[in-house]
Design an enzyme around this catalytic site. Sequence first.
Site, PDB file in Angstrom:
ATOM      1  N   SER A 115       0.392   5.501  -8.458  1.00 53.97           N
ATOM      2  CA  SER A 115       1.774   5.095  -8.241  1.00 53.97           C
ATOM      3  C   SER A 115       2.587   6.289  -7.730  1.00 53.97           C
ATOM      4  O   SER A 115       2.244   6.886  -6.716  1.00 53.97           O
ATOM      5  CB  SER A 115       2.353   4.510  -9.530  1.00 53.97           C
ATOM      6  OG  SER A 115       3.578   3.868  -9.277  1.00 53.97           O
TER       7      SER A 115
ATOM      8  N   ASP B 143      -0.229  -1.753  -7.572  1.00 53.48           N
ATOM      9  CA  ASP B 143      -0.069  -0.548  -8.389  1.00 53.48           C
ATOM     10  C   ASP B 143      -1.265  -0.297  -9.297  1.00 53.48           C
ATOM     11  O   ASP B 143      -1.658  -1.153 -10.089  1.00 53.48           O
ATOM     12  CB  ASP B 143       1.201  -0.695  -9.234  1.00 53.48           C
ATOM     13  CG  ASP B 143       1.618   0.619  -9.858  1.00 53.48           C
ATOM     14  OD1 ASP B 143       0.821   1.563  -9.818  1.00 53.48           O
ATOM     15  OD2 ASP B 143       2.738   0.693 -10.385  1.00 53.48           O
TER      16      ASP B 143
END
Length: 818
Positions: free
Chosen positions: A431, A576
């Site tokens: 991320s 993610d």
Amino acid sequence: MLKLKFRWNKPDDGPRVKRQKSQQLTLDSPEGSETSSRPGGGYDNDRDVNGTFKRPWDITKIPGYNQTYVNEASLDKFAAYLKEEEVPVESSTPVSSEEMLPLEPVQKEYITSKHDWTPVFSVLKNNNSVNKRKMSHTALKSDFKHYLDMYDKEEKRRRGKSKKDKEGSEGDKTKTKEPKELVRKSVFSSILGVFSIFSKTKDGRKLKRDEIGEGIGFWLMRWPALFFIGMWLLFLTTIYASVRVLVAGYENILTWRGKRAKLRKVLRGARTYEQWVQAAQDLDVELGNAEWRENPKFGYYDHVTISKLTKMVRKLRLQDQAEDLSNILQGCIKNNFAGTESSTLYSQTYYGTKKVVEQWNEELGKAVTYVLESPKIDDEEKRDLFRLYSKNFGKSALCLSGGGCFAYLHFGIVKAMLDQDLLPQIISGTSGGALIAALACTRTDEELRQILVPELAYKITACWEPFPKWVFRWWRTGARFDSVDWARRSCWFTLGDMTFKEAYQRTGRILNVSTVPADPHSPVILCNYITSPDCLIWSALLASAAVPGILNPVMLMNKTKSGDIVPFSFGSKWKDGSLRTDIPVDALNTYFNVNCSIVSQVNPHIALFFYAPRGTVGRPVSHRKGKGWRGGFLGAALESMIKLEIRKWLKFIKAVELLPRFVDQDWTNVWLQRFSGSVTLWPKIHLADFWHILGDPWPEKMEDLLYRGQQCAFPKLLFLKHRMNIEKRIRNGRQATRHRKRKLEETDVCDLVRKTFSESDPDSDVKHSFVFPALMAPRSAGTDISSSNSDYDHEPQWEMDEGDSFLTADEEYPTTIL
């Protein structure tokens, strides 16, 4: 009090908005310079009453500050693949699933994410084949309206028929051919189809909520059970927060008073590592921790074995007994040998560990260098020895977690390690942490030292859009940010269309980015130069940051040999990595033999629960000379009990699948996965940081983030220094010995050829001609990416110099008669 606490944020709100607008304009300019309107650096309104800048921010010191590295052709292809539409539905007339027949999938050059792994059906209606791979909301609404019209006609026909029957009339001109039961069934099916919108993923696949048959009991008890468990978890969280506040108050009132409080303030205010070391040593003397280092006895390592081996290794090295020393090192060079790398050994003082451990580490490093340089061991044996040393000792990796804009704290972590030459070769990011990892792995050490400055904030412009614009996008697309815009703004951090393989060849560092497939049942991929060597780094950054609601899942892009950009992994979409694998320790061990992970954890929902009851590396318990518990035994026991109780109920929710799969994601993994490593760094998070969790930093803010990151890393650097002292010597030995492969002499080649021909035809008197080519040269270190299951060090292959040839003498070169 609250006004004073948050006051420092207010003066920066104005400049931050102006900076974002100016960057939005200059980013699209041909020059790409962000300082054309500010030649002296700094914000336009960061001036005092005399008109001079308050702080001399100068972005020109950053390498490539006036470059964007954007390849518009690549971004155009990326946008085109994301927007590719499906074959339109030719007929919206609904058909039952029994009438659908399998159809061969359409042959395409690649598979896009919108028709990846989705079954295809042929709808046969009036001899027309319809590709009903995905029905849009518009089609469902059309079907619903169609069935309502049919139902109204049927009702009018029935009422008209009843009225005419009473009047004795015959026939009905408006009589429909379709049976009443079929119409009602079709209307009911259409209503269910409209409501099935909420049980479909974005790519049209229907979520099968009862695939294994939960039964009626599950549907009756699910929501009440989830409600009561949620209330219980809320109560436990409140009690846990109260315990943490009491422990903090207990430590501040009873421990940090007088001279101790002053020394602690000096420690926390250190700006350099040297200042921090001096302050830590003074604090250890005040708390009485220095005496612990002198006594070798401790129950968490074998001090007797370490003391004997230290003397033995030193004696063999001084007596120049290379063979015996190399044999001893084979048994000593192992991960956490005799407990010398136990974190407990480094958790009793602010700086330092047992003197015996420090002496052993120093002597072991000298012994490894001695074996490498000793002429008594031949090159072939050295190569085998250092290969074994590398496998047994393993490697270290820096793992940077996600956490939104909290991830910018990782900049300080990287800077602290870089300044002490302790930055590991293997770096992973997830991320927001993937952005920092990409910057570290695409720049050299010298470039990084110039980049990691407060002016770096000028290059971070991901959240530049005003509130009305991103709200409209979120309402229209379900995502706050635009994927193509983020790709354009991340190109500076990845040096444009650089791939994982190219980054490894440029810097020698191994970049790893964790991504999760949009399909919840597919495995996670750790992108690196082994699993995806030609994948564009900026596409992996977008995929790893694609949090539902923030950024829609995107495709990974691959660079072909011709330089063309195409979808990676059949065009499937990714999101993610923090949702399932925030810290990919197992994958790093599989690919690179990593057994020491240094984790920088900034996820706010995890950092709030960090508590070391017996201290952590470089941060001992503050009372009873480090021999007690944080907050006393009662406080530590209560904290552990509540945290384990919370985790137990989260595991129960996951096991019985009580939590709904919102946006097709199991959200219990956000709490239940592994978030720590061999050594875990927890940068300090301020309450004011939550206001900017999805905002861009400004130079003053970046300066504070760098400071907090370095402050968090300073206590861990001694542990990392001892680890890297051995690991770097082994790495140097591997690189040196793999280049020492004996080069063939001309006499060796002649003897080999004579032996070959004599064995094949002993009676032959035919003389053969042979050309001895130029000596082969190895590739430079860091350019080869070959790997095997048995060797994680990726030895460079041998290749011939340009111009070498194996042609015979009659064709090109003078002959050598044997």
